[in-house]
Design a protein around this motif. Structure first.
Motif, PDB file in Angstrom:
ATOM      1  N   LEU A  57      38.905  40.009  48.602  1.00  0.00           N
ATOM      2  CA  LEU A  57      40.273  39.501  48.748  1.00  0.00           C
ATOM      3  C   LEU A  57      41.316  40.602  48.631  1.00  0.00           C
ATOM      4  O   LEU A  57      42.384  40.532  49.261  1.00  0.00           O
ATOM      5  N   ASN A  58      41.000  41.621  47.809  1.00  0.00           N
ATOM      6  CA  ASN A  58      41.959  42.703  47.587  1.00  0.00           C
ATOM      7  C   ASN A  58      41.179  43.974  47.257  1.00  0.00           C
ATOM      8  O   ASN A  58      40.505  44.040  46.230  1.00  0.00           O
ATOM      9  N   ILE A  75      36.075  37.236  31.641  1.00  0.00           N
ATOM     10  CA  ILE A  75      37.395  36.601  31.506  1.00  0.00           C
ATOM     11  C   ILE A  75      38.504  37.526  32.001  1.00  0.00           C
ATOM     12  O   ILE A  75      39.382  37.115  32.771  1.00  0.00           O
ATOM     13  N   THR A  76      38.485  38.781  31.555  1.00  0.00           N
ATOM     14  CA  THR A  76      39.536  39.717  31.949  1.00  0.00           C
ATOM     15  C   THR A  76      39.493  40.006  33.444  1.00  0.00           C
ATOM     16  O   THR A  76      40.539  40.152  34.088  1.00  0.00           O
ATOM     17  N   GLY A  98      41.914  39.641  38.581  1.00  0.00           N
ATOM     18  CA  GLY A  98      41.687  39.326  39.982  1.00  0.00           C
ATOM     19  C   GLY A  98      42.654  38.278  40.497  1.00  0.00           C
ATOM     20  O   GLY A  98      43.211  38.409  41.598  1.00  0.00           O
ATOM     21  N   LEU A  99      42.895  37.248  39.687  1.00  0.00           N
ATOM     22  CA  LEU A  99      43.849  36.205  40.074  1.00  0.00           C
ATOM     23  C   LEU A  99      45.269  36.756  40.097  1.00  0.00           C
ATOM     24  O   LEU A  99      46.083  36.362  40.936  1.00  0.00           O
ATOM     25  N   ILE A 101      46.733  27.989  36.912  1.00  0.00           N
ATOM     26  CA  ILE A 101      45.474  28.030  37.659  1.00  0.00           C
ATOM     27  C   ILE A 101      44.462  28.927  36.953  1.00  0.00           C
ATOM     28  O   ILE A 101      43.255  28.636  36.913  1.00  0.00           O
ATOM     29  N   GLN A 102      44.950  30.024  36.366  1.00  0.00           N
ATOM     30  CA  GLN A 102      44.060  30.912  35.616  1.00  0.00           C
ATOM     31  C   GLN A 102      43.432  30.175  34.447  1.00  0.00           C
ATOM     32  O   GLN A 102      42.235  30.322  34.184  1.00  0.00           O
ATOM     33  N   TYR A 103      44.243  29.375  33.743  1.00  0.00           N
ATOM     34  CA  TYR A 103      43.715  28.584  32.634  1.00  0.00           C
ATOM     35  C   TYR A 103      42.610  27.650  33.112  1.00  0.00           C
ATOM     36  O   TYR A 103      41.545  27.525  32.481  1.00  0.00           O
TER      37      TYR A 103
END
Length: 417
Positions: A61-62, A372-373, A378-379, A388-390
């Motif tokens: 994606l990136n 998690i990190t 990434g998000l 959304i991350q949560y």
């Protein structure tokens, strides 16, 4: 006369994996892997696969995701949560929980800032006082749990509220105390060993520290006639470790060099793993996670071990709090709040530590916090909002707990639990 029930025969036979590898070579690895799957012993396999999938997805994606700067940021950012997760693993090994670690981290950073900035106390003394305060707070929680008999959930929930209020009280009306970004605490996340020899040297130390003890231990096993791994197996594992270690070193040297935060985290992981796996204290912790009554009958001081475990959790919560203060160059009212507690517990569980006690290693904190990190960064690169991350992190945690539960049921059905 009826034949004996086949249930016992259905259990997965316990086979020393070293013997499998020595006798069967590569086929032994396959056999060991199948045996573990049948027995529900998944180990770190799910989280490693998940981490690879995360990297592939976000890199597609990136292209900046696996860039040196972003990976350095991920490694440094993970240390605060990872330190706290190491402490929570000790508690989880007992089959208990500590909900206060977020507040304890906040109050410890506040104590450090008030002493060193507001009252001009020597910063090293302020840091040591903050660490001692965290250990004492954890021991207090452990006392109420182990000696009084109050549930750990209730005790630490009360601690979460009390120490959060105490932090707000000592920070005062301003609510924020800025710290020197070049001071002792500030350098925790800001200092880098710019000489390329530092990162490569750490990689060499890691490889040698793994190979030499493993090789010597294997020689002792051979001399005693105990199943041992072939030299080729040890060499293969060492080579894989070297590839990972030097790969990370190259990434560090492409940016600013070896971060002090990562070096300290590595030392903590090695030291805490040694305590859990190589000392009588560590064996007592695992024993309590297996059966409290059996441990008591074996002569283990259950109360002392329980209190000490919560003290360790409080100490590492303080360490994490200092790293968070270093990251934002301040101690403020939001310290220890938000999703910190969730991430600390999630990192331990996602990394492979069981919520039911008796299974886990401090290295699980590294794997879990990396997952998690990596998701968070990434998000963030994709501009995904925090809610959304949560939700995504919560979904990953739920999946991990489900895998853990299924694994335990599989082990019981296989006669291994």
């Amino acid at each position: 006369m009826d034949a004996a029930p086949p249930a016992a025969g259905a259990a997965v036979a316990a086979v020393d994996p070293r013997l499998l590898v020595r006798e069967q070579g590569f086929a032994g690895y396959v056999g060991e892997f199948k045996r573990k799957l049948r027995g529900g012993d998944l180990g770190a396999i799910p989280v490693v696969i998940g981490l690879i999938v995360i990297c592939v997805i976000f890199q597609s994606l990136n292209s900046a995701f696996l860039g040196a700067q972003n990976l350095n940021n991920i490694f440094v950012a993970m240390v605060a949560t990872g330190m706290m997760s190491v402490g929570i693993i000790f508690v989880l090994l007992l089959g208990e929980i500590d909900l206060s670690v977020g507040s304890v981290s906040g109050v410890s950073s506040a104590i450090m800032a008030v002493m060193s900035v507001t009252h001009g106390v020597n910063e090293w003394l302020a840091v040591l006082t903050a660490l001692a305060a965290g250990a004492v707070i954890g021991a207090i929680h452990g006392f109420f749990f182990a000696r009084i008999g109050a549930p750990a959930f209730a005790v630490t929930l009360a601690g979460l509220l009390f120490w959060n209020g105490f932090m707000l009280q000592i920070l005062g009306s301003n609510g924020t105390i800025n710290i020197d970004s070049e001071g002792v605490v500030g350098n925790l996340t800001n200092y880098y060993f710019s000489d390329v020899a530092a990162a490569y040297g750490l990689a060499v130390v890691a490889v040698v520290a793994y190979f030499v003890p493993t090789f010597l231990s294997n020689r002792r096993r051979e001399a005693a006639g105990i199943p041992s791994r072939p030299l080729s197996d040890i060499v293969l594992r060492t080579v894989l470790l070297a590839i990972a270690a030097f790969g990370v070193a190259i990434i560090f040297n492409q940016y600013k060099g070896l971060p002090l935060a990562v070096l300290l985290f590595a030392i903590v992981l090695v030291g805490s793993d040694f305590v859990l796996r190589r000392t009588s204290y560590g064996r007592k912790v695992f024993a309590l996670g297996g059966s409290v009554e059996a441990s008591r009958r074996a002569g283990i001081n259950v109360t002392a071990v329980r209190v000490s475990v919560f003290a360790i959790a409080g100490l590492f919560a303080s360490v994490g709090g200092l790293f968070w203060a270093s990251k934002i160059a301040a101690a403020n009212q939001s310290a220890g709040a938000g999703d910190l507690l969730m991430n600390v517990i999630a990192a331990a569980v996602i990394g492979g530590t069981s919520l039911f006690g008796g299974r886990g290693r401090t290295w699980n904190a590294l794997l879990g916090v990396l997952v998690i990190t990596s998701i968070q960064y990434g998000l963030a690169l994709q501009g995904i909002e925090t809610p959304i991350q949560y939700m995504i992190t919560g979904g990953v945690l739920l999946a991990t707990v489900v895998i853990d539960s299924i694994s335990r049921k599989t082990q019981k059905s296989a006669g291994r639990a």
